[in-house]
Design an enzyme around this catalytic site. Structure first.
Site, PDB file in Angstrom:
ATOM      1  N   LYS A   1       0.848  -1.147  -0.001  1.00 49.95           N
ATOM      2  CA  LYS A   1       0.030   0.065  -0.077  1.00 49.95           C
ATOM      3  C   LYS A   1       0.960   1.469   0.195  1.00 49.95           C
ATOM      4  O   LYS A   1       0.516   2.289  -0.922  1.00 49.95           O
ATOM      5  CB  LYS A   1      -0.949  -0.070   1.336  1.00 49.95           C
ATOM      6  CG  LYS A   1      -2.246   0.941   1.128  1.00 49.95           C
ATOM      7  CD  LYS A   1      -3.362   0.005   0.224  1.00 49.95           C
ATOM      8  CE  LYS A   1      -4.232   1.122   0.192  1.00 49.95           C
ATOM      9  NZ  LYS A   1      -5.307   0.434  -0.648  1.00 49.95           N
TER      10      LYS A   1
ATOM     11  N   LYS B   1      -3.450 -15.482 -13.639  1.00 56.53           N
ATOM     12  CA  LYS B   1      -3.986 -16.291 -12.380  1.00 56.53           C
ATOM     13  C   LYS B   1      -5.432 -16.024 -12.290  1.00 56.53           C
ATOM     14  O   LYS B   1      -5.979 -14.877 -12.396  1.00 56.53           O
ATOM     15  CB  LYS B   1      -3.193 -15.683 -11.110  1.00 56.53           C
ATOM     16  CG  LYS B   1      -3.823 -16.308  -9.981  1.00 56.53           C
ATOM     17  CD  LYS B   1      -2.967 -15.627  -8.888  1.00 56.53           C
ATOM     18  CE  LYS B   1      -3.804 -15.898  -7.382  1.00 56.53           C
ATOM     19  NZ  LYS B   1      -3.067 -15.496  -6.122  1.00 56.53           N
TER      20      LYS B   1
ATOM     21  N   LYS C   1     -10.627 -12.482  -9.104  1.00 51.62           N
ATOM     22  CA  LYS C   1     -11.769 -11.607  -9.080  1.00 51.62           C
ATOM     23  C   LYS C   1     -11.339  -9.988  -9.620  1.00 51.62           C
ATOM     24  O   LYS C   1     -11.717  -9.519 -10.338  1.00 51.62           O
ATOM     25  CB  LYS C   1     -12.652 -11.396  -7.906  1.00 51.62           C
ATOM     26  CG  LYS C   1     -13.847 -10.817  -8.325  1.00 51.62           C
ATOM     27  CD  LYS C   1     -14.752 -10.615  -7.231  1.00 51.62           C
ATOM     28  CE  LYS C   1     -15.996  -9.736  -7.254  1.00 51.62           C
ATOM     29  NZ  LYS C   1     -16.185  -8.792  -6.063  1.00 51.62           N
TER      30      LYS C   1
END
Ligand code: TRP
Length: 332
Positions: A113, A201, A204
Site C-alpha cells: 500500500k 492467475k 476476481k
C-alpha cells in the site's frame, strides 16, 4: 490429534480457483483421521476493506453456504465465524503488546500500500491505510494462536503472516513460559494456481474468473471466452501452456486427463475441448450448486450452524485466555 486451522475472508463469492486451490484441499484434510480441523469466516478481517453492510452480510452467507455445499461437515469440523468469538479480540490486544511496530511496517500488505502511494506521488505514504489493515497480521495471529493450531494451510501470499504469528508466540512464551503453540505453515503442494479466462492467475480483481456456482448457461458462455490459439481443428496441439487443458486437469481424474492429452496430440477442435470441460465441471458442480441455492433460501440454517460452531469454540478460547491472564498477572 493435530489441530489444523484456516480461515477465509468473506470479500467475494468463491470461484473455480478458490475451490481447487483452497476449499477442496481443506475439505479433504478435514476428513483425515487424527486431525481436528478448525475452519472459520474471517469477517473482522474483511472489515478492513469492505464497508458496505449489505454486501458484507450477504458475503458471509454465501461463503458459508459454499463451504457447506462443497461438503464441509460441521459435525466433524469446528466451523464458526471470527466475530462470534469475542475472545479473539481480547487476545488481539494482548498480542499487540508483544508485537513491535517495526514488524508490522515490514508486513507485505502494508508495504504494498505504501509503495502504491509512493508510485502515485501521494504526499501521505499512509494514505488509505486504516489501523485494521496495519494490524491485520496481529488479528490473524490471534485467530491462529487462540486455538493452539499446529498447522495452518494457506496460499503462498499468506506465509509471512504465519511467520509473524510464530514470532509473536515465541516472544510471549519467552516472557511467560510455553503457553502459546507455535504454528507451522502448510503450503498446499500439488495444487497449481488455476489460470483464468485470459491465462493470468484466476482472480476476481482481474475479472478473469469463473464463479463456482455459475448457472450452466452462464458457465458455458464464460468457458467460450477462454483464450485459445488459432490452429485448425485437425492440427496436433500442445497441452503445455493451454489454459483449457490446465482447467480440465484440475477437475479430471488422471485417466480423464490422459484421454484429453491424447485428443490434443491427435488434433481436436477447441469447441469440443470447451464442451468437454463444461461437461466435466457441470457433472461435479451440479449437486453442490443445488445445495448452495437451497442453503441460501433459508439463511437461518447457516446462521444456526455458525452459532453452534462458535459455541464449540468459545470454551477453548476462554480456557487459553484465562491461562494467559493468570500468567500475565491480570487474574485476581
Ligand atoms: N488472511 C487470510 C487470507 O486472506 C484469511 C485469514 C484470516 C486466515 N485469519 C486467518 C487464514 C488465520 C489462516 C489462518 O487468505
Amino acid at each position: 490429534m493435530q489441530t489444523v486451522l484456516t480461515g477465509v475472508q468473506p470479500t467475494a463469492k468463491p470461484h473455480l480457483g478458490n475451490y481447487a486451490g483452497a476449499m477442496r484441499p481443506a475439505i479433504r484434510a478435514s476428513k483425515q483421521p487424527d486431525t481436528q480441523t478448525w475452519f472459520f469466516i474471517a469477517d473482522y478481517h474483511a472489515l478492513t476493506s469492505l464497508h458496505d453492510p449489505k454486501v458484507l452480510h450477504q458475503n458471509i452467507y454465501e461463503v458459508a453456504a459454499s463451504w457447506l455445499a462443497c461438503g464441509l461437515d460441521p459435525a466433524k469440523t469446528v466451523f464458526y465465524r471470527q466475530s462470534d468469538i469475542p475472545e479473539i479480540l481480547e487476545l488481539n490486544w494482548i498480542l499487540s503488546c508483544f508485537t513491535s511496530k517495526g514488524l508490522m511496517n515490514r508486513a507485505h500488505a502494508y508495504k504494498a500500500k505504501v509503495q502504491e502511494n509512493q508510485e502515485n506521488g501521494k504526499e501521505d505514504l499512509d494514505f488509505g491505510v486504516n489501523m485494521g489493515l496495519f494490524n491485520y497480521p496481529i488479528l490473524m495471529s490471534s485467530d491462529i494462536l487462540m486455538f493452539s493450531a499446529a498447522k495452518v494451510p494457506v496460499g503462498e501470499d499468506q506465509t509471512q503472516h504465519i511467520e509473524i504469528a510464530r514470532d509473536i508466540a515465541q516472544k510471549f512464551n519467552r516472557v511467560y513460559g510455553e503457553i502459546l503453540k507455535v504454528p507451522q505453515v502448510v503450503l498446499e503442494k500439488g495444487v497449481k494456481v488455476l489460470p483464468g479466462l485470459d491465462g493470468r492467475k484466476m482472480s476476481k480483481s482481474y475479472g478473469n474468473h469463473i464463479p463456482l456456482f455459475e448457472e450452466p448457461a452462464a458457465m458455458k458462455k464464460l468457458i467460450a471466452k477462454i483464450k485459445t490459439d488459432s490452429l485448425p481443428p485437425e492440427a496436433p496441439k500442445s497441452t503445455e501452456g493451454s489454459i483449457l487443458f490446465e482447467l480440465y486437469q484440475a477437475f479430471a481424474t488422471p485417466e480423464q486427463t490422459e484421454e484429453m492429452r491424447a485428443k490434443f496430440e491427435k488434433g481436436i477442435g477447441w469447441g469440443y475441448v470447451k464442451e468437454d470441460l463444461f461437461q466435466l465441471l457441470d457433472a461435479q458442480l451440479k449437486e453442490p450448486r443445488e445445495k448452495y441455492k437451497q442453503l441460501l433460501e433459508d439463511k437461518s440454517i447457516i446462521a444456526n450452524c455458525l452459532r453452534e460452531g462458535a459455541e464449540k469454540a468459545r470454551p477453548q478460547a476462554q480456557m487459553l485466555l484465562k491461562k494467559m491472564r493468570t500468567a500475565i498477572g491480570l487474574e485476581l
